[in-house]
Design a protein around this motif. Sequence first.
Motif, PDB file in Angstrom:
ATOM      1  N   MET A   1       1.331  -1.194   0.055  1.00 52.02           N
ATOM      2  CA  MET A   1      -0.450   0.229  -0.109  1.00 52.02           C
ATOM      3  C   MET A   1       0.882   1.619  -0.359  1.00 52.02           C
ATOM      4  O   MET A   1       1.806   1.572   0.453  1.00 52.02           O
ATOM      5  N   ALA A   2       0.357   1.994  -0.684  1.00 50.95           N
ATOM      6  CA  ALA A   2       1.296   3.375  -1.021  1.00 50.95           C
ATOM      7  C   ALA A   2       1.261   4.391   0.445  1.00 50.95           C
ATOM      8  O   ALA A   2      -0.007   4.702   0.795  1.00 50.95           O
ATOM      9  N   LYS A   3       2.200   5.059   1.019  1.00 49.29           N
ATOM     10  CA  LYS A   3       2.133   5.942   1.311  1.00 49.29           C
ATOM     11  C   LYS A   3       1.597   7.316   0.644  1.00 49.29           C
ATOM     12  O   LYS A   3       1.498   7.805   0.206  1.00 49.29           O
ATOM     13  N   ALA A   4       0.773   7.438   2.187  1.00 49.20           N
ATOM     14  CA  ALA A   4      -0.518   8.585   1.883  1.00 49.20           C
ATOM     15  C   ALA A   4       0.815   9.968   1.476  1.00 49.20           C
ATOM     16  O   ALA A   4       2.122  10.057   2.602  1.00 49.20           O
ATOM     17  N   LEU A   5       0.775  10.880   0.577  1.00 48.66           N
ATOM     18  CA  LEU A   5       1.459  11.891   0.586  1.00 48.66           C
ATOM     19  C   LEU A   5       1.580  13.314   1.674  1.00 48.66           C
ATOM     20  O   LEU A   5      -0.124  13.126   2.124  1.00 48.66           O
ATOM     21  N   PRO A   6       1.872  13.151   2.442  1.00 47.00           N
ATOM     22  CA  PRO A   6       2.130  14.572   3.282  1.00 47.00           C
ATOM     23  C   PRO A   6       1.316  15.977   2.711  1.00 47.00           C
ATOM     24  O   PRO A   6       1.584  16.274   1.631  1.00 47.00           O
ATOM     25  N   LYS A   7       0.756  16.953   4.013  1.00 45.65           N
ATOM     26  CA  LYS A   7       0.535  17.906   3.717  1.00 45.65           C
ATOM     27  C   LYS A   7       1.404  19.148   3.942  1.00 45.65           C
ATOM     28  O   LYS A   7       2.067  18.770   4.763  1.00 45.65           O
ATOM     29  N   VAL A   8       1.493  19.910   3.018  1.00 46.13           N
ATOM     30  CA  VAL A   8       2.965  20.529   3.395  1.00 46.13           C
ATOM     31  C   VAL A   8       2.556  22.298   3.595  1.00 46.13           C
ATOM     32  O   VAL A   8       1.026  22.733   3.253  1.00 46.13           O
ATOM     33  N   ALA A   9       2.564  22.580   4.498  1.00 49.31           N
ATOM     34  CA  ALA A   9       3.177  24.456   4.787  1.00 49.31           C
ATOM     35  C   ALA A   9       4.762  25.391   4.233  1.00 49.31           C
ATOM     36  O   ALA A   9       5.578  23.922   3.977  1.00 49.31           O
ATOM     37  N   LEU A  10       4.047  25.785   3.599  1.00 49.73           N
ATOM     38  CA  LEU A  10       4.788  26.435   2.112  1.00 49.73           C
ATOM     39  C   LEU A  10       4.999  27.855   2.305  1.00 49.73           C
ATOM     40  O   LEU A  10       4.222  28.412   2.128  1.00 49.73           O
ATOM     41  N   PHE A  11       6.059  28.489   2.875  1.00 43.49           N
ATOM     42  CA  PHE A  11       6.255  29.901   2.697  1.00 43.49           C
ATOM     43  C   PHE A  11       7.143  30.410   2.070  1.00 43.49           C
ATOM     44  O   PHE A  11       8.797  29.819   1.530  1.00 43.49           O
ATOM     45  N   PRO A  31      -2.192  16.839  -0.754  1.00 43.48           N
ATOM     46  CA  PRO A  31      -3.460  16.547  -0.929  1.00 43.48           C
ATOM     47  C   PRO A  31      -3.759  18.336   0.163  1.00 43.48           C
ATOM     48  O   PRO A  31      -4.907  18.276  -0.235  1.00 43.48           O
ATOM     49  N   LYS A  32      -2.684  18.617   0.601  1.00 38.71           N
ATOM     50  CA  LYS A  32      -2.746  20.120   1.130  1.00 38.71           C
ATOM     51  C   LYS A  32      -1.713  20.861   1.302  1.00 38.71           C
ATOM     52  O   LYS A  32      -0.545  20.475   1.579  1.00 38.71           O
ATOM     53  N   ILE A  33      -1.883  22.079   0.475  1.00 39.06           N
ATOM     54  CA  ILE A  33      -1.192  22.748   0.894  1.00 39.06           C
ATOM     55  C   ILE A  33      -1.232  24.118   1.141  1.00 39.06           C
ATOM     56  O   ILE A  33      -2.405  24.248   0.887  1.00 39.06           O
ATOM     57  N   ASN A  34      -0.864  24.662   2.583  1.00 36.86           N
ATOM     58  CA  ASN A  34      -1.072  25.675   3.449  1.00 36.86           C
ATOM     59  C   ASN A  34       0.378  27.231   2.809  1.00 36.86           C
ATOM     60  O   ASN A  34       1.359  26.886   2.710  1.00 36.86           O
ATOM     61  N   CYS A  35      -0.163  28.213   2.156  1.00 34.69           N
ATOM     62  CA  CYS A  35       0.781  28.678   1.847  1.00 34.69           C
ATOM     63  C   CYS A  35       0.894  30.233   2.963  1.00 34.69           C
ATOM     64  O   CYS A  35      -0.513  31.350   2.860  1.00 34.69           O
ATOM     65  N   LEU A  36       1.437  31.208   3.320  1.00 33.33           N
ATOM     66  CA  LEU A  36       1.931  32.427   4.058  1.00 33.33           C
ATOM     67  C   LEU A  36       2.616  32.968   2.604  1.00 33.33           C
ATOM     68  O   LEU A  36       3.133  32.914   1.995  1.00 33.33           O
ATOM     69  N   ILE A  37       1.422  34.557   2.410  1.00 33.32           N
ATOM     70  CA  ILE A  37       2.102  34.804   1.545  1.00 33.32           C
ATOM     71  C   ILE A  37       1.832  36.397   2.620  1.00 33.32           C
ATOM     72  O   ILE A  37       1.266  37.267   2.795  1.00 33.32           O
ATOM     73  N   ILE A  54      -2.708  32.373   3.595  1.00 31.61           N
ATOM     74  CA  ILE A  54      -2.881  33.326   4.463  1.00 31.61           C
ATOM     75  C   ILE A  54      -1.851  34.245   4.086  1.00 31.61           C
ATOM     76  O   ILE A  54      -0.771  34.321   4.157  1.00 31.61           O
ATOM     77  N   VAL A  55      -2.820  35.742   4.194  1.00 32.82           N
ATOM     78  CA  VAL A  55      -1.865  36.995   4.423  1.00 32.82           C
ATOM     79  C   VAL A  55      -1.041  37.960   5.547  1.00 32.82           C
ATOM     80  O   VAL A  55      -1.661  37.408   6.448  1.00 32.82           O
ATOM     81  N   GLY A  56      -0.443  37.821   5.693  1.00 34.81           N
ATOM     82  CA  GLY A  56       0.381  38.219   6.624  1.00 34.81           C
ATOM     83  C   GLY A  56       1.874  37.925   5.950  1.00 34.81           C
ATOM     84  O   GLY A  56       2.685  38.022   5.195  1.00 34.81           O
TER      85      GLY A  56
END
Length: 158
Positions: A1-11, A31-37, A54-56
């Motif tokens: 079984m394939a390992k699930a892809l990670p959820k990522v915070a990208l700065f 599956p999930k990418i959070n970004c701070l801009i 997220i604007v910050g």
Amino acid sequence: MAKALPKVALFGANGQLGNIVLQNLSKLNVPKINCLIRQSATRLKDSELVNNVIVGDCSNVNDCRKVCKDVDIAISTITPPPTSKNFVNELVFGTKNIIEAAKSSGVERVIIVGGAGGMERSSGKYVMDTLPGTFLRLVPIYHYFSQAHKQNLELLKE
């Protein structure tokens, strides 16, 4: 079984390097990418590649915590604006906040992209202090990058 892809915070996703990382994460179907801009960098505000924008600013640890919420990996490609009066300190302070936010949010891994000049060679010297690294000093901004990333590597060792 394939390992699930990670959820990522990208700065730094709005920058040149961050955009390349974002495009590659998207191709991998992360599956999930959070970004701070930053306020002035709203290109990703309506992007289909990003789940949460997220604007910050990385100078605010609470903004960094919002981006690190419910993710597995934090990736930093941050660079202060070219108009920055205190480039090295801003880059190091932003990285410190990202690391602190990641730790307090239970993020498994922090990846800092860039800064080869700040790496230690087997001789015990840093790349920026040896050939060809000394050529970086001819373009001050690259030397500042190296100085800042040298300090960032020390932060990761803590």
